[in-house]
Scaffold this motif. Structure first.
Motif, mmCIF file in Angstrom:
data_model
loop_
_atom_site.group_PDB
_atom_site.id
_atom_site.type_symbol
_atom_site.label_atom_id
_atom_site.label_comp_id
_atom_site.label_asym_id
_atom_site.label_seq_id
_atom_site.Cartn_x
_atom_site.Cartn_y
_atom_site.Cartn_z
ATOM 1 N N VAL A 126 0.839 -1.194 0.000
ATOM 2 C CA VAL A 126 0.000 0.000 0.000
ATOM 3 C C VAL A 126 0.877 1.249 0.000
ATOM 4 O O VAL A 126 0.554 2.249 -0.657
ATOM 5 N N GLY A 127 1.999 1.195 0.705
ATOM 6 C CA GLY A 127 2.928 2.316 0.686
ATOM 7 C C GLY A 127 3.470 2.575 -0.714
ATOM 8 O O GLY A 127 3.567 3.733 -1.153
ATOM 9 N N LEU A 128 3.796 1.509 -1.448
ATOM 10 C CA LEU A 128 4.256 1.656 -2.831
ATOM 11 C C LEU A 128 3.130 2.186 -3.717
ATOM 12 O O LEU A 128 3.360 2.991 -4.628
ATOM 13 N N TRP A 129 1.906 1.734 -3.467
ATOM 14 C CA TRP A 129 0.738 2.187 -4.234
ATOM 15 C C TRP A 129 0.545 3.691 -4.069
ATOM 16 O O TRP A 129 0.274 4.404 -5.032
ATOM 17 N N LYS A 130 0.707 4.181 -2.855
ATOM 18 C CA LYS A 130 0.551 5.613 -2.589
ATOM 19 C C LYS A 130 1.683 6.425 -3.220
ATOM 20 O O LYS A 130 1.474 7.559 -3.644
ATOM 21 N N PHE A 135 -6.154 -2.400 -7.799
ATOM 22 C CA PHE A 135 -7.088 -1.986 -6.758
ATOM 23 C C PHE A 135 -6.366 -1.976 -5.418
ATOM 24 O O PHE A 135 -5.698 -2.946 -5.048
ATOM 25 N N ARG A 136 -6.517 -0.900 -4.672
ATOM 26 C CA ARG A 136 -5.827 -0.838 -3.379
ATOM 27 C C ARG A 136 -6.317 -1.946 -2.445
ATOM 28 O O ARG A 136 -5.550 -2.467 -1.626
ATOM 29 N N ASP A 137 -7.610 -2.325 -2.561
ATOM 30 C CA ASP A 137 -8.126 -3.387 -1.689
ATOM 31 C C ASP A 137 -7.500 -4.740 -2.016
ATOM 32 O O ASP A 137 -7.460 -5.627 -1.163
ATOM 33 N N TYR A 138 -7.032 -4.909 -3.253
ATOM 34 C CA TYR A 138 -6.302 -6.136 -3.593
ATOM 35 C C TYR A 138 -5.045 -6.246 -2.739
ATOM 36 O O TYR A 138 -4.677 -7.324 -2.275
ATOM 37 N N LEU A 139 -4.411 -5.112 -2.492
ATOM 38 C CA LEU A 139 -3.184 -5.094 -1.696
ATOM 39 C C LEU A 139 -3.478 -5.214 -0.208
ATOM 40 O O LEU A 139 -2.775 -5.919 0.515
ATOM 41 N N GLY A 167 -8.546 -11.059 -7.795
ATOM 42 C CA GLY A 167 -8.738 -9.802 -7.089
ATOM 43 C C GLY A 167 -9.648 -8.853 -7.831
ATOM 44 O O GLY A 167 -10.541 -8.229 -7.240
ATOM 45 N N ILE A 168 -9.453 -8.733 -9.148
ATOM 46 C CA ILE A 168 -10.309 -7.847 -9.947
ATOM 47 C C ILE A 168 -11.745 -8.337 -9.937
ATOM 48 O O ILE A 168 -12.689 -7.561 -9.716
ATOM 49 N N ASN A 169 -11.924 -9.645 -10.168
ATOM 50 C CA ASN A 169 -13.272 -10.196 -10.184
ATOM 51 C C ASN A 169 -13.929 -10.077 -8.818
ATOM 52 O O ASN A 169 -15.137 -9.850 -8.704
ATOM 53 N N GLN A 170 -13.112 -10.241 -7.777
ATOM 54 C CA GLN A 170 -13.589 -10.158 -6.406
ATOM 55 C C GLN A 170 -14.107 -8.762 -6.075
ATOM 56 O O GLN A 170 -15.197 -8.592 -5.540
ATOM 57 N N LEU A 171 -13.298 -7.768 -6.433
ATOM 58 C CA LEU A 171 -13.586 -6.413 -5.988
ATOM 59 C C LEU A 171 -14.625 -5.708 -6.845
ATOM 60 O O LEU A 171 -15.175 -4.684 -6.448
ATOM 61 N N LEU A 172 -14.906 -6.258 -8.037
ATOM 62 C CA LEU A 172 -15.999 -5.733 -8.853
ATOM 63 C C LEU A 172 -17.205 -6.672 -8.842
ATOM 64 O O LEU A 172 -18.263 -6.339 -9.363
ATOM 65 N N GLY A 173 -17.014 -7.868 -8.273
ATOM 66 C CA GLY A 173 -18.107 -8.828 -8.204
ATOM 67 C C GLY A 173 -19.233 -8.349 -7.300
ATOM 68 O O GLY A 173 -19.028 -7.511 -6.418
ATOM 69 N N ASP A 196 -4.308 -10.968 4.667
ATOM 70 C CA ASP A 196 -5.370 -11.877 5.097
ATOM 71 C C ASP A 196 -5.275 -13.195 4.343
ATOM 72 O O ASP A 196 -5.446 -14.278 4.921
ATOM 73 N N PHE A 197 -5.002 -13.109 3.032
ATOM 74 C CA PHE A 197 -4.882 -14.349 2.260
ATOM 75 C C PHE A 197 -3.643 -15.138 2.674
ATOM 76 O O PHE A 197 -3.720 -16.342 2.937
ATOM 77 N N LEU A 198 -2.501 -14.470 2.736
ATOM 78 C CA LEU A 198 -1.260 -15.169 3.050
ATOM 79 C C LEU A 198 -1.292 -15.761 4.455
ATOM 80 O O LEU A 198 -0.723 -16.827 4.702
ATOM 81 N N GLY A 199 -1.993 -15.087 5.371
ATOM 82 C CA GLY A 199 -2.108 -15.600 6.730
ATOM 83 C C GLY A 199 -3.230 -16.593 6.903
ATOM 84 O O GLY A 199 -3.389 -17.167 7.980
ATOM 85 N N GLN A 200 -4.027 -16.796 5.817
ATOM 86 C CA GLN A 200 -5.160 -17.730 5.862
ATOM 87 C C GLN A 200 -6.021 -17.451 7.088
ATOM 88 O O GLN A 200 -6.351 -18.350 7.875
ATOM 89 N N THR A 201 -6.408 -16.184 7.239
ATOM 90 C CA THR A 201 -7.155 -15.769 8.421
ATOM 91 C C THR A 201 -8.621 -16.166 8.373
ATOM 92 O O THR A 201 -9.313 -16.096 9.381
ATOM 93 N N GLY A 202 -9.089 -16.539 7.193
ATOM 94 C CA GLY A 202 -10.513 -16.843 7.061
ATOM 95 C C GLY A 202 -11.350 -15.622 6.800
ATOM 96 O O GLY A 202 -12.578 -15.707 6.702
ATOM 97 N N ALA A 203 -10.694 -14.442 6.667
ATOM 98 C CA ALA A 203 -11.418 -13.192 6.463
ATOM 99 C C ALA A 203 -11.659 -12.873 4.996
ATOM 100 O O ALA A 203 -12.238 -11.844 4.676
ATOM 101 N N MET A 204 -11.203 -13.752 4.089
ATOM 102 C CA MET A 204 -11.321 -13.465 2.669
ATOM 103 C C MET A 204 -12.773 -13.529 2.205
ATOM 104 O O MET A 204 -13.547 -14.376 2.657
#
Length: 337
Positions: free
Chosen positions: A222-226, A234-238, A313-319, A243-251
């Motif tokens: 996100v720092g690089l994105w800014k 999409f910033r939300d992809y970043l 990510g694109i399909n997710q965030l526009l889905g 959450d994905f890498l940590g497999q938090t279940g929040a996806m």
């Protein structure tokens, strides 16, 4: 933006808002001149006469248009091993927003110009490392980096909107993470955009030549994105990367098979590129009107969390109609004109 381009983009936005299928990945060939260690698509190439034909693409384009405008990602293998790739782009761009991905090896001034004359909206060139020796080694072909950056410049110069229609695509993995800041500086120097996609490790025909970055990457990205306005994701992809890498279940729920799907080089239809080994039918044997409902019946649709690639990510965030943040990014930072 011309009237034709505007019509395609507005039609796509309308489909997204109506929560209809809007995204297609298609491998026009599995053949490739490179042997990337993280990909095995090249090992499953078919003879040209076995691949989808121009007649197949003509019929497919019409069937897609009957559903609504799509964003179509044209991929390989390496698309330019097909001599008719410009005609494929022309057919699919009639009523759809098209994006093509290439390793850049075969790009010339002539075919760069022809791509955009055929209606291509966006093109991405794959470059993963700032150091040529590292990128060439990963792609198992000397000279890959030089050819790729040359392709970036040729495509930028040929595009009606210049660098707005061209980007570098980098795969995010543990070994490429340290070089990403420099990669962003290099793409900015060339006057083009930059996308990243998290390495896919669990899908069909994925190699073993890479690993996911360790956790704590979202804040860095996100720092690089800014800092880099040409970092067009999409910033939300970043922000969801950790959450994905940590497999938090929040996806959130995956849209593959409902609002997006994949067609391989032989015409087999699957929920996504990671599931190409589980097709529900073939476009040569059945119309999309029959195949799309089959996808929605596939076991596990909506529950899979095997990848966080950019296509997801694109399909997710526009889905499901998208959200305000994603629509803002889509209409500003990610626009092609």
């Amino acid at each position: 933006m011309g009237l034709h381009d505007l019509k395609r983009v507005l039609g796509l936005a309308h489909s997204i808002l109506r929560k209809r299928p809007f995204s297609l990945l298609i491998q026009v060939t599995n053949r490739c001149n490179m042997r990337c260690s993280f990909c095995e698509f090249w090992s499953n190439g078919a003879r040209p006469e076995k691949e989808l034909t121009l007649e197949d693409f003509t019929r497919l384009e019409a069937e897609l248009a009957a559903v609504g405008p799509f964003v179509i990602s044209i991929e390989g293998g390496e698309p330019f091993v097909r001599k008719d790739i410009v005609e494929i782009v022309r057919l699919l761009s009639r009523r759809h927003v098209t994006v093509l991905y290439t390793n850049g090896w075969y790009i010339t001034p002539d075919n760069a110009r022809q791509l955009f004359e055929a209606g291509l909206t966006q093109v991405g060139v794959s470059i993963d490392f700032p150091d040529a020796a590292d990128h060439d080694a990963k792609r198992c072909l000397e000279g890959t980096t030089e050819r790729a950056w040359r392709a970036v410049d040729l495509l930028r110069d040929a595009a009606p909107a210049g660098g707005r229609q061209v980007h570098v695509m980098s795969i995010l993995m543990e070994e490429t993470r340290p070089g990403l800041p420099r990669m962003l500086e290099m793409s900015a120097e060339h006057g083009v955009g930059h996308y990243i996609t998290l390495l896919a490790t669990k899908g069909t025909r994925r190699g073993e030549g890479g690993s996911w970055p360790e956790g704590g990457v979202s804040e860095e990205l996100v720092g690089l994105w800014k800092a880099h306005p040409h970092f067009r994701v999409f910033r939300d992809y970043l922000t969801l990367m950790d959450d994905f890498l940590g497999q938090t279940g929040a996806m959130p729920t995956c849209r593959a098979g409902t609002q997006s799907f994949n067609i391989d080089h032989l015409g087999n239809v699957a929920a996504c590129i990671e599931k190409i080994g589980e097709p529900v039918g073939n476009v040569r044997e059945a119309p999309l009107a029959e195949l799309l409902p089959r996808l929605r019946q596939v076991e596990g649709i909506g529950t899979c969390q095997d990848c966080w690639t950019l296509c997801r990510g694109i399909n997710q965030l526009l889905g499901d109609g998208g959200n305000m943040t994603s629509w803002w990014d889509f209409s500003t930072r990610m626009r092609s004109r």
